[in-house]
Design a protein around this motif. Structure first.
Motif, short mmCIF file in Angstrom:
data_model
loop_
_atom_site.label_atom_id
_atom_site.label_comp_id
_atom_site.label_asym_id
_atom_site.label_seq_id
_atom_site.Cartn_x
_atom_site.Cartn_y
_atom_site.Cartn_z
N GLU A 18 35.86 34.70 15.79
CA GLU A 18 36.04 33.88 14.48
C GLU A 18 37.58 34.07 14.32
O GLU A 18 38.37 33.21 13.77
CB GLU A 18 35.61 34.77 13.33
CG GLU A 18 34.01 34.51 12.95
CD GLU A 18 33.98 32.76 12.92
OE1 GLU A 18 34.72 32.24 12.08
OE2 GLU A 18 32.97 32.25 13.76
N GLU A 19 38.28 35.14 14.74
CA GLU A 19 39.61 35.10 14.62
C GLU A 19 40.40 34.11 15.65
O GLU A 19 41.41 33.72 15.38
CB GLU A 19 40.34 36.59 15.18
CG GLU A 19 40.21 37.31 13.71
CD GLU A 19 38.91 37.87 13.36
OE1 GLU A 19 38.03 37.78 14.11
OE2 GLU A 19 38.85 38.42 12.10
N ILE A 20 39.78 33.96 16.79
CA ILE A 20 40.29 33.03 17.72
C ILE A 20 40.28 31.58 17.18
O ILE A 20 40.86 30.73 17.47
CB ILE A 20 39.70 33.20 19.22
CG1 ILE A 20 40.25 34.71 19.95
CG2 ILE A 20 39.76 32.02 20.09
CD1 ILE A 20 39.38 35.05 20.97
N ARG A 22 39.99 30.67 14.21
CA ARG A 22 40.97 30.61 13.11
C ARG A 22 42.34 30.32 13.81
O ARG A 22 43.10 29.27 13.32
CB ARG A 22 40.99 31.77 12.43
CG ARG A 22 42.20 31.88 11.14
CD ARG A 22 41.99 32.92 9.96
NE ARG A 22 42.97 32.63 9.09
CZ ARG A 22 43.34 32.10 8.13
NH1 ARG A 22 42.31 30.74 7.98
NH2 ARG A 22 44.22 31.70 7.40
N GLY A 23 42.63 30.93 14.73
CA GLY A 23 44.08 30.48 15.41
C GLY A 23 44.06 29.07 16.01
O GLY A 23 45.04 28.27 15.71
N ILE A 24 43.01 28.56 16.45
CA ILE A 24 42.88 27.36 16.84
C ILE A 24 42.80 26.36 16.02
O ILE A 24 43.58 25.33 15.78
CB ILE A 24 41.54 26.96 17.82
CG1 ILE A 24 41.47 27.99 19.10
CG2 ILE A 24 41.47 25.55 18.28
CD1 ILE A 24 40.43 28.26 19.92
N GLU A 25 42.13 26.56 14.75
CA GLU A 25 42.17 25.84 13.76
C GLU A 25 43.43 25.61 13.25
O GLU A 25 44.11 24.44 12.60
CB GLU A 25 41.12 26.10 12.58
CG GLU A 25 39.68 26.02 12.99
CD GLU A 25 38.84 26.97 12.06
OE1 GLU A 25 39.26 27.75 11.29
OE2 GLU A 25 37.54 27.03 12.61
N LEU A 26 44.32 26.80 13.03
CA LEU A 26 45.58 26.73 12.26
C LEU A 26 46.74 25.79 13.36
O LEU A 26 47.55 25.21 12.79
CB LEU A 26 46.24 28.08 12.16
CG LEU A 26 45.32 28.96 10.85
CD1 LEU A 26 45.68 30.26 10.73
CD2 LEU A 26 45.69 28.31 9.69
N LEU A 27 46.33 26.24 14.36
CA LEU A 27 47.39 25.42 15.40
C LEU A 27 46.97 23.98 15.33
O LEU A 27 48.02 23.05 15.18
CB LEU A 27 47.03 25.59 17.13
CG LEU A 27 47.75 26.82 17.57
CD1 LEU A 27 47.20 27.11 18.84
CD2 LEU A 27 48.96 26.78 17.74
N ASN A 28 45.71 23.57 15.18
CA ASN A 28 45.48 22.01 15.26
C ASN A 28 46.02 21.59 13.64
O ASN A 28 46.53 20.48 13.75
CB ASN A 28 43.99 21.81 15.28
CG ASN A 28 43.80 21.73 16.66
OD1 ASN A 28 43.86 21.11 17.42
ND2 ASN A 28 42.69 22.71 17.02
N PHE A 29 45.67 22.30 12.63
CA PHE A 29 46.37 21.79 11.41
C PHE A 29 47.73 21.84 11.05
O PHE A 29 48.36 20.92 10.72
CB PHE A 29 45.57 22.51 10.17
CG PHE A 29 44.12 22.16 9.92
CD1 PHE A 29 44.02 20.86 9.60
CD2 PHE A 29 43.08 23.22 10.38
CE1 PHE A 29 42.43 20.61 9.36
CE2 PHE A 29 41.85 22.62 10.13
CZ PHE A 29 41.29 21.55 9.59
N GLY A 30 48.50 22.68 12.02
CA GLY A 30 49.77 22.83 11.96
C GLY A 30 50.53 21.53 12.54
O GLY A 30 51.46 21.06 11.97
N HIS A 31 50.01 21.16 13.81
CA HIS A 31 50.37 20.34 14.52
C HIS A 31 50.28 18.91 13.61
O HIS A 31 51.19 18.25 13.65
CB HIS A 31 49.59 20.07 15.79
CG HIS A 31 50.16 18.98 16.76
ND1 HIS A 31 49.82 17.87 16.61
CD2 HIS A 31 51.24 18.93 17.49
CE1 HIS A 31 50.26 17.11 17.46
NE2 HIS A 31 51.08 17.44 18.14
#
Length: 168
Positions: A18-20, A22-31
């Motif tokens: 779940e933490e991993i 979340r990081g992938i989601e944040l990278l995608n949304f940040g980009h």
């Protein structure tokens, strides 16, 4: 642009799925958020994201060789060729022959190219600065370390070399 809706802190079990995720989601949304603020400037000049990436690195390393740009972008010579041809045709970049290697093509901005790259950078600078400010220095350093450690060792060295290269 500090957010009042901060997400939860990383769990001590930060390697869980779940933490991993979340990081992938944040990278995608940040980009996507950075692309969103840059897209109007790209559209204004009739450029795409591939043009922006090429312009960014040419600005980062004046007299950058085409082969070095291919390595930085991780693209094929053919796909980069289309982008560079268009930038040259539009008078945004020019090529010079290398002093030591006659077949080497070195890239540099024209005044118009430099102005456009600067406008594109300005479009994201405020968003990044605001995010950095809201997160704090320690978090920014942690963010950089995570991103650096996503890279292969040879790519880490390539990115590190950008930090010591003079900008225009």
């Amino acid at each position: 642009m500090a957010s009042s809706a901060q997400g939860p802190a990383a769990s001590p079990l930060f390697l869980r799925e779940e933490e991993i995720r979340r990081g992938i989601e944040l990278l995608n949304f940040g980009h996507a958020a950075l692309a969103h603020v840059m897209d109007p400037a790209l559209e204004q000049h009739g450029l795409g994201r591939a043009h922006q990436r090429a312009l960014y690195f040419i600005g980062r390393r004046p007299e950058l060789s085409v082969s070095a740009l291919i390595r930085l972008l991780g693209v094929t010579k053919q796909s980069l060729g289309r982008v560079l041809d268009e930038l040259i045709e539009r008078g945004l970049i020019e090529t010079n022959t290398g002093a030591r290697h006659r077949r080497q093509r070195l890239l540099r901005f024209t005044a118009a190219g430099e102005a456009i790259e600067s406008a594109l950078f300005d479009a994201v600078r405020e968003r990044m600065a605001s995010a950095y400010s809201a997160a704090g220095q320690g978090s920014v350093t942690g963010f950089w370390r995570v991103l650096e450690n996503l890279l292969e060792p040879e790519d880490q060295r390539m990115v590190a070399a950008l930090q010591i290269s003079p900008r225009r």
